[in-house]
Design an enzyme around this catalytic site. Structure first.
Site, short mmCIF file in Angstrom:
data_model
loop_
_atom_site.label_atom_id
_atom_site.label_comp_id
_atom_site.label_asym_id
_atom_site.label_seq_id
_atom_site.Cartn_x
_atom_site.Cartn_y
_atom_site.Cartn_z
N SER A 198 7.12 20.34 45.86
CA SER A 198 6.14 21.19 45.37
C SER A 198 6.54 22.21 44.59
O SER A 198 5.80 22.67 43.77
CB SER A 198 5.65 21.76 46.98
OG SER A 198 5.10 21.08 47.89
N HIS A 244 6.81 27.32 45.99
CA HIS A 244 5.92 27.21 45.24
C HIS A 244 5.62 28.30 44.17
O HIS A 244 5.65 27.96 42.76
CB HIS A 244 4.40 27.15 45.97
CG HIS A 244 4.21 26.13 46.78
ND1 HIS A 244 2.93 25.96 47.57
CD2 HIS A 244 5.17 25.11 47.41
CE1 HIS A 244 3.37 24.77 48.20
NE2 HIS A 244 4.27 24.33 48.28
#
Length: 303
Positions: A198, A244
């Protein structure tokens, strides 16, 4: 003075590369005789093998708008997807791989005591290997959807970025974004554990937005996707927002360096050097942050 007698037979010309072969065809570039095996079609007449090879060296290779070599096949994207899938199969067959290679700065028990292991204990490989692992099929609320979404995003966005940036700029962006996500987690929550691509995917999101703006291309779709994923990141429990956000920041910054370096034709060589320097500088910065944090953690555990 010797002179050839009138009517005497003249010696037939031969190919300069094959002296045993007669020929009356000359290379239009160097004027040497060439046989059919040495002929290469040219705009006018034929050229020899050496002249064609020399001419190819001086032909400017086509480049993308950001200086990468033009390639129709996004081989780096496909390779990254294959590596992630292979790693997922491996961790399913051997679940302990997750614990051995996931991102974790320090191991702490429920009483807060630190145990050997993690990045702070010298296992720096976890900063990258974690980006190729994902939640197992029985991994709570995520399960197999974790890798499915990441690979879908890589499949959709990766080829477009790779074709614009070129192979080595794209792989640099991907790996440094993944590293940036792990580093931010290490800085903010060294005891936190995380796996997944991610961070790298968010880096691609950020890069896609920067490059789209630089090229005056529509960016509404990537903005919607990015905002949606940030909302999920900060509202759904169990997601490492540090990974992230770290990937997003690194990917956006590196893409800005790629996109806003002068792109004049005569500066292509300098642009490549500056792009490489930007990647190296980002790597040095991330490594320095890890070193500083590791030193801090060593001082805390020594007390």
């Amino acid at each position: 003075m010797n002179a050839q007698a009138p009517g005497a037979p003249t010696e037939a010309p031969t190919c300069y590369r094959h002296p045993d072969r007669e020929t009356y065809v000359r290379c239009t570039r160097c004027d040497r005789y060439i046989c059919p095996d040495c002929m290469r079609d040219a705009a006018v007449g034929h050229q020899c093998v050496e002249c064609v090879r020399e001419g190819n060296r001086t032909v400017r290779q086509p480049r993308t708008v950001f200086g990468g070599q033009v390639s129709a096949t996004p081989v780096i994207t496909y390779t990254l997807i294959a590596l992630n899938v292979l790693a997922y199969v491996a961790q399913i067959s051997r679940p302990r791989l997750v614990g051995e290679f996931m991102m974790v700065g320090v191991f702490t028990d429920r009483f807060g005591f630190v145990h050997p292991g993690g990045v702070a204990d010298g296992e720096w490989y976890r900063l990258i290997t974690a980006a190729f692992l994902h939640s197992p099929p029985d991994g709570g609320s995520f399960g197999i959807t974790h890798i499915l979404f990441n690979m879908w995003a890589l499949w959709v966005i990766g080829p477009q970025l790779e074709r614009v940036l070129g192979h080595w700029r794209f792989i640099t962006l991907y790996l440094l974004s993944a590293l940036g996500g792990s580093v931010l987690l290490y800085l903010v929550d060294p005891a936190g554990a995380a796996v997944g691509a991610s961070g790298a995917i968010f880096g691609l999101f950020g890069a896609f937005f920067v490059i789209a703006k630089r090229m005056n291309a529509p960016a509404g779709g990537i903005v919607f996707l990015l905002v949606l994923n940030l909302v999920i990141t900060f509202t759904v429990p169990g997601i490492s927002w540090e990974g992230h956000v770290g990937g997003l920041l690194v990917g956006g910054a590196l893409a800005a360096a790629y996109a806003y370096v002068p792109a004049a034709r005569e500066q292509d060589g300098r642009r490549t050097v500056l792009h490489a320097a930007a990647g190296a500088a980002m790597l040095v910065l991330l490594v320095a942050l890890v070193v500083v944090k590791t030193s801090q953690l060593a001082g805390m555990t020594a007390l």
